[in-house]
Design a protein around this motif. Structure first.
Motif, PDB file in Angstrom:
ATOM      1  N   ARG A  24       0.786  -1.219   0.036  1.00 56.41           N
ATOM      2  CA  ARG A  24       0.025  -0.049   0.024  1.00 56.41           C
ATOM      3  C   ARG A  24       1.064   1.291   0.098  1.00 56.41           C
ATOM      4  NH1 ARG A  24      -2.931  -2.819   4.956  1.00 56.41           N
ATOM      5  NH2 ARG A  24      -1.310  -4.105   5.045  1.00 56.41           N
ATOM      6  N   PHE A  26       1.570   5.021   1.495  1.00 54.44           N
ATOM      7  CA  PHE A  26       1.094   5.931   2.533  1.00 54.44           C
ATOM      8  C   PHE A  26       2.244   6.841   2.790  1.00 54.44           C
ATOM      9  CE2 PHE A  26       3.410   2.545   4.700  1.00 54.44           C
ATOM     10  CZ  PHE A  26       4.059   3.131   5.551  1.00 54.44           C
ATOM     11  N   THR A  54      -0.138   9.751  10.012  1.00 55.18           N
ATOM     12  CA  THR A  54      -0.155   9.185   8.759  1.00 55.18           C
ATOM     13  C   THR A  54      -1.186   9.367   7.757  1.00 55.18           C
ATOM     14  OG1 THR A  54      -1.058   7.147   9.719  1.00 55.18           O
ATOM     15  CG2 THR A  54       1.131   7.095   9.844  1.00 55.18           C
ATOM     16  N   GLY A  56      -3.071   7.789   4.028  1.00 52.12           N
ATOM     17  CA  GLY A  56      -3.007   6.688   3.218  1.00 52.12           C
ATOM     18  C   GLY A  56      -3.310   5.238   4.228  1.00 52.12           C
ATOM     19  N   THR A  57      -2.823   4.158   3.574  1.00 50.75           N
ATOM     20  CA  THR A  57      -3.047   3.214   4.603  1.00 50.75           C
ATOM     21  C   THR A  57      -1.678   2.248   5.035  1.00 50.75           C
ATOM     22  OG1 THR A  57      -5.075   2.752   2.858  1.00 50.75           O
ATOM     23  CG2 THR A  57      -4.400   0.827   4.356  1.00 50.75           C
ATOM     24  N   SER A  59       0.765  -0.388   7.102  1.00 53.83           N
ATOM     25  CA  SER A  59       0.643  -1.539   7.647  1.00 53.83           C
ATOM     26  C   SER A  59       0.653  -1.343   9.207  1.00 53.83           C
ATOM     27  CB  SER A  59       1.720  -2.193   7.112  1.00 53.83           C
ATOM     28  OG  SER A  59       3.090  -1.919   7.551  1.00 53.83           O
ATOM     29  N   TRP A  60       0.266  -2.112   9.973  1.00 53.35           N
ATOM     30  CA  TRP A  60      -0.029  -2.165  11.292  1.00 53.35           C
ATOM     31  C   TRP A  60       1.319  -1.742  12.079  1.00 53.35           C
ATOM     32  CZ3 TRP A  60       1.542  -4.928  15.514  1.00 53.35           C
ATOM     33  CH2 TRP A  60       1.263  -4.610  16.753  1.00 53.35           C
ATOM     34  N   TYR A  63       2.235   1.930  12.246  1.00 49.28           N
ATOM     35  CA  TYR A  63       1.425   2.738  12.948  1.00 49.28           C
ATOM     36  C   TYR A  63       2.210   3.667  13.815  1.00 49.28           C
ATOM     37  CZ  TYR A  63      -3.338   1.107  11.649  1.00 49.28           C
ATOM     38  OH  TYR A  63      -4.338   0.632  10.930  1.00 49.28           O
ATOM     39  N   ARG A  83      -3.076   5.312  13.770  1.00 49.56           N
ATOM     40  CA  ARG A  83      -2.639   6.268  12.746  1.00 49.56           C
ATOM     41  C   ARG A  83      -1.961   7.693  13.181  1.00 49.56           C
ATOM     42  NH1 ARG A  83      -6.487   4.338   7.778  1.00 49.56           N
ATOM     43  NH2 ARG A  83      -6.186   2.178   8.152  1.00 49.56           N
ATOM     44  N   THR A 114      -8.276   8.858  12.983  1.00 51.09           N
ATOM     45  CA  THR A 114      -8.198  10.076  12.256  1.00 51.09           C
ATOM     46  C   THR A 114      -8.620  11.363  13.060  1.00 51.09           C
ATOM     47  OG1 THR A 114     -10.876   9.826  12.096  1.00 51.09           O
ATOM     48  CG2 THR A 114      -9.563   8.649  10.191  1.00 51.09           C
TER      49      THR A 114
END
Length: 162
Positions: A24, A26, A54, A56-57, A59-60, A63, A83, A114
């Motif tokens: 992905r 990010f 962060t 976008g997406t 990965s864990w 974070y 995030r 968010t």
């Protein structure tokens, strides 16, 4: 081991999918704002504001992670992650005698998915006390004991947390 002045650092990174490091795309933006002021003989007030955002997406494992050796001492790093993260701490450092000193601090931090989902009720407290031994000029060995909500930790490190 800063004793006066202001330090500001803003950092932006982009992790595109086409480079192959993730499935992905990010981005990550971090901001550090530190302020140091002498209060009286041997006393320094230090303030730290840190934000990690962060887009976008991610990965864990990418974070924002709360806790660790520098910020929110008392929580192990990664105990709370999401995030977005904002942390603030204030510390009083006092030279006592010869090579010995102490530090006390208070802080707070919050992780959230968010900006629209930031909840002040989820803000976690942090406080602690530490012993400093000046290994050489402006280089401290520190022993900190930090307290968080429902957990605490003992930390040993060289140099100040911020």
């Amino acid at each position: 081991n800063a004793s006066k002045g202001i330090f500001i650092k803003a950092e932006a990174k982009w992790y595109p999918e086409w480079l192959g490091n993730t499935r992905r795309s990010f981005g990550r933006f971090t901001l550090t704002f530190d302020f140091y002021q002498k209060l009286w003989k041997g006393a320094i007030f230090a303030y730290d504001l840190y934000a990690d955002f962060t887009a976008g997406t991610p990965s864990w494992h990418m974070y924002a992670k709360m806790g660790g050796m520098e910020r929110m001492r008392g929580y192990y790093e990664g105990r709370y992650r999401d995030r977005q993260m904002v942390e603030v701490q204030a510390e009083l450092r006092q030279h006592i005698y010869n090579r010995h000193g102490v530090a006390v601090w208070v802080g707070a931090g919050n992780v959230f998915p968010t900006f629209g989902e930031f909840n002040p009720a989820h803000t976690l407290p942090n406080y602690g006390v530490g012993y400093r031994w000046e290994f050489k000029n402006k280089v401290n060995v520190r022993f900190d004991y930090g307290f968080g909500k429902g957990e605490n930790s003992f930390l040993f490190s060289i140099n100040e947390a911020f």
